[in-house]
Design a protein around this motif. Structure first.
Motif, PDB file in Angstrom:
ATOM      1  N   CYS A 183       0.606  -1.163   0.043  1.00 54.58           N
ATOM      2  CA  CYS A 183       0.016   0.003  -0.160  1.00 54.58           C
ATOM      3  C   CYS A 183       0.778   1.254   0.246  1.00 54.58           C
ATOM      4  CB  CYS A 183      -1.063  -0.013   1.338  1.00 54.58           C
ATOM      5  SG  CYS A 183      -0.388   0.601   2.705  1.00 54.58           S
ATOM      6  N   ARG A 184       0.390   2.412  -0.533  1.00 53.97           N
ATOM      7  CA  ARG A 184       0.991   3.626  -0.340  1.00 53.97           C
ATOM      8  C   ARG A 184       0.292   4.631   0.504  1.00 53.97           C
ATOM      9  NH1 ARG A 184       2.797   7.555  -5.687  1.00 53.97           N
ATOM     10  NH2 ARG A 184       4.151   9.077  -4.191  1.00 53.97           N
ATOM     11  N   PRO A 185       1.037   5.215   1.222  1.00 61.65           N
ATOM     12  CA  PRO A 185       0.497   6.009   2.196  1.00 61.65           C
ATOM     13  C   PRO A 185      -0.207   7.474   1.474  1.00 61.65           C
ATOM     14  CG  PRO A 185       2.007   5.308   3.308  1.00 61.65           C
ATOM     15  CD  PRO A 185       2.310   4.946   2.089  1.00 61.65           C
ATOM     16  N   PRO A 186      -0.988   8.222   1.899  1.00 57.08           N
ATOM     17  CA  PRO A 186      -1.631   9.449   1.293  1.00 57.08           C
ATOM     18  C   PRO A 186      -0.589  10.602   1.112  1.00 57.08           C
ATOM     19  CG  PRO A 186      -2.706   9.224   3.378  1.00 57.08           C
ATOM     20  CD  PRO A 186      -1.802   7.883   3.203  1.00 57.08           C
ATOM     21  N   ALA A 187       0.556  10.327   1.917  1.00 61.82           N
ATOM     22  CA  ALA A 187       1.538  11.446   1.822  1.00 61.82           C
ATOM     23  C   ALA A 187       2.014  11.784   0.571  1.00 61.82           C
ATOM     24  CB  ALA A 187       2.670  11.269   2.949  1.00 61.82           C
ATOM     25  N   PRO A 199      -4.825  -0.796  10.011  1.00 58.93           N
ATOM     26  CA  PRO A 199      -4.648   0.498   9.835  1.00 58.93           C
ATOM     27  C   PRO A 199      -4.094   1.283   8.660  1.00 58.93           C
ATOM     28  CG  PRO A 199      -4.126  -0.206  12.165  1.00 58.93           C
ATOM     29  CD  PRO A 199      -4.006  -1.437  11.269  1.00 58.93           C
ATOM     30  N   GLU A 200      -2.775   0.694   8.461  1.00 56.09           N
ATOM     31  CA  GLU A 200      -2.265   1.150   7.235  1.00 56.09           C
ATOM     32  C   GLU A 200      -3.066   0.929   5.945  1.00 56.09           C
ATOM     33  OE1 GLU A 200       2.390   0.453   8.982  1.00 56.09           O
ATOM     34  OE2 GLU A 200       1.325  -0.906   7.571  1.00 56.09           O
ATOM     35  N   GLU A 201      -3.604   0.077   5.645  1.00 56.42           N
ATOM     36  CA  GLU A 201      -4.606  -0.222   4.436  1.00 56.42           C
ATOM     37  C   GLU A 201      -5.652   0.599   4.536  1.00 56.42           C
ATOM     38  OE1 GLU A 201      -4.303  -4.799   3.036  1.00 56.42           O
ATOM     39  OE2 GLU A 201      -5.701  -4.463   4.286  1.00 56.42           O
ATOM     40  N   ARG A 202      -6.137   0.761   5.703  1.00 59.19           N
ATOM     41  CA  ARG A 202      -7.460   1.800   5.965  1.00 59.19           C
ATOM     42  C   ARG A 202      -7.341   3.386   5.347  1.00 59.19           C
ATOM     43  NH1 ARG A 202      -8.534   3.194  10.885  1.00 59.19           N
ATOM     44  NH2 ARG A 202      -7.577   1.318  11.480  1.00 59.19           N
ATOM     45  N   ALA A 206      -3.546   3.949  -2.231  1.00 55.62           N
ATOM     46  CA  ALA A 206      -3.431   2.875  -3.417  1.00 55.62           C
ATOM     47  C   ALA A 206      -2.810   1.681  -2.585  1.00 55.62           C
ATOM     48  CB  ALA A 206      -2.348   3.424  -4.453  1.00 55.62           C
ATOM     49  N   ARG A 207      -3.584   0.742  -3.155  1.00 52.52           N
ATOM     50  CA  ARG A 207      -3.181  -0.750  -2.822  1.00 52.52           C
ATOM     51  C   ARG A 207      -2.909  -1.456  -3.828  1.00 52.52           C
ATOM     52  NH1 ARG A 207      -8.342  -1.939   1.318  1.00 52.52           N
ATOM     53  NH2 ARG A 207      -8.401  -0.076   2.492  1.00 52.52           N
ATOM     54  N   LEU A 208      -2.221  -2.679  -3.483  1.00 54.99           N
ATOM     55  CA  LEU A 208      -1.679  -3.630  -4.747  1.00 54.99           C
ATOM     56  C   LEU A 208      -1.719  -4.876  -3.905  1.00 54.99           C
ATOM     57  CD1 LEU A 208      -0.854  -3.732  -7.626  1.00 54.99           C
ATOM     58  CD2 LEU A 208       1.356  -3.396  -6.763  1.00 54.99           C
ATOM     59  N   THR A 209      -2.172  -5.974  -4.548  1.00 48.05           N
ATOM     60  CA  THR A 209      -1.872  -7.214  -4.262  1.00 48.05           C
ATOM     61  C   THR A 209      -1.542  -8.139  -5.322  1.00 48.05           C
ATOM     62  OG1 THR A 209      -3.698  -7.401  -2.496  1.00 48.05           O
ATOM     63  CG2 THR A 209      -3.142  -9.412  -3.249  1.00 48.05           C
ATOM     64  N   LEU A 210      -0.028  -8.753  -5.130  1.00 42.29           N
ATOM     65  CA  LEU A 210       0.465  -9.653  -6.260  1.00 42.29           C
ATOM     66  C   LEU A 210       0.443 -11.088  -5.792  1.00 42.29           C
ATOM     67  CD1 LEU A 210       2.481  -8.960  -8.670  1.00 42.29           C
ATOM     68  CD2 LEU A 210       4.212  -8.880  -7.084  1.00 42.29           C
TER      69      LEU A 210
END
Length: 269
Positions: A183-187, A199-202, A206-210
């Motif tokens: 995942c990528r934080p909103p910063a 909490p980090e996913e929430r 952006a999210r990514l599952t590989l």
């Protein structure tokens, strides 16, 4: 005084819920990042995997991540299908009532069932390239994933657990499918993070599952979306996820080998 067997008797000693309110607030602060040091975004969380747990299924596996995610999978080998054609892989994904934060919605809620169907479809997409379906004409293979606790990266953990369960069931496979979430934080200048916690996913932008077949170095699925930045940032996320899958692969292979050794020892006894 006679016991009332129609109701559950509480413990002899108990504490009021207000006693834990302060602890819960502190945990929320830590999850938001105010009470804990930032972790290395390239670091993998501890992974525990064990195959061959359930006697009621032909194959089974349990995967647990250090973030608190716990997934139990069961698999069944080829069963004759009514309709002719190539082999089919049937996937099911369910969340336990106590898996997530807070209270779960009423049973059978439309949104919840839709989310489970989407997760099952994603699980099938990630697993199908790993299974030799051509060896099972006119047959069905089934795998069921139960999310016991959602601490983040749940779909990635389910992919790894389901692949282990299928292999434990004796299903012919090209390789184990290994899942890794990012995942990528909103910063604006934030970098991608491996195996995010819930909490980090929430809070992620952006999210990514590989899903990867490491022995073949073949990607079986890329799932996700969001505001991940320019294409170069997505390419960086893919490289980071591939590295994470390769680093988890030995743990999963070792758990499958131990399950095979336990089965051989039980047969010889």
């Amino acid at each position: 005084m006679p016991l009332d067997h129609r109701r559950l008797c509480g413990p002899e000693e108990s504490q009021p819920p207000a006693l834990w309110a302060g602890t819960a607030a502190e945990d929320d602060e830590d999850e938001e990042g105010t009470g804990a040091a930032p972790r290395d975004p390239c670091a993998l969380r501890p992974l525990f995997a064990r195959a061959g747990l359930l006697s009621q299924a032909q194959g089974s596996a349990y995967v647990e991540l250090g973030s608190g995610t716990k997934v139990l999978c069961a698999a069944w080998g080829p069963r004759e299908a009514a309709e002719p054609g190539p082999g089919r892989l049937l996937c099911e994904f369910r969340r336990a009532p106590f898996a997530g934060r807070g209270a779960r919605g009423r049973p059978g809620a439309v949104a919840e069932r839709e989310a489970e169907r989407e997760a099952a479809a994603a699980l099938r997409e990630a697993l199908e390239p790993a299974v030799r379906l051509g060896r099972y004409p006119r047959a069905r293979l089934a795998v069921s994933a139960l999310l016991l606790q959602d601490g983040g990266s749940a779909l990635a953990a389910a992919v790894s657990a389901a692949a282990l369960a299928l292999a434990d069931a004796g299903v012919e496979m090209y390789d184990l499918a290994v899942g890794c979430a990012l995942c990528r934080p909103p910063a604006p200048a934030a970098s991608w993070m491996l195996q995010p916690a819930e909490p980090e996913e929430r809070r992620a932008a952006a999210r990514l599952t590989l899903a990867l077949l490491p022995a073949l170095n073949q990607v079986s699925a890329v799932l996700g979306g969001g505001r991940g930045g320019p294409p170069e940032d997505w390419a960086q996320a893919l490289r980071l996820g591939l590295d994470g899958c390769h680093r988890q692969y030995p743990v999963l292979r070792q758990s499958l080998l131990r399950a095979s050794q336990r089965r051989d020892a039980a047969a010889a006894a």
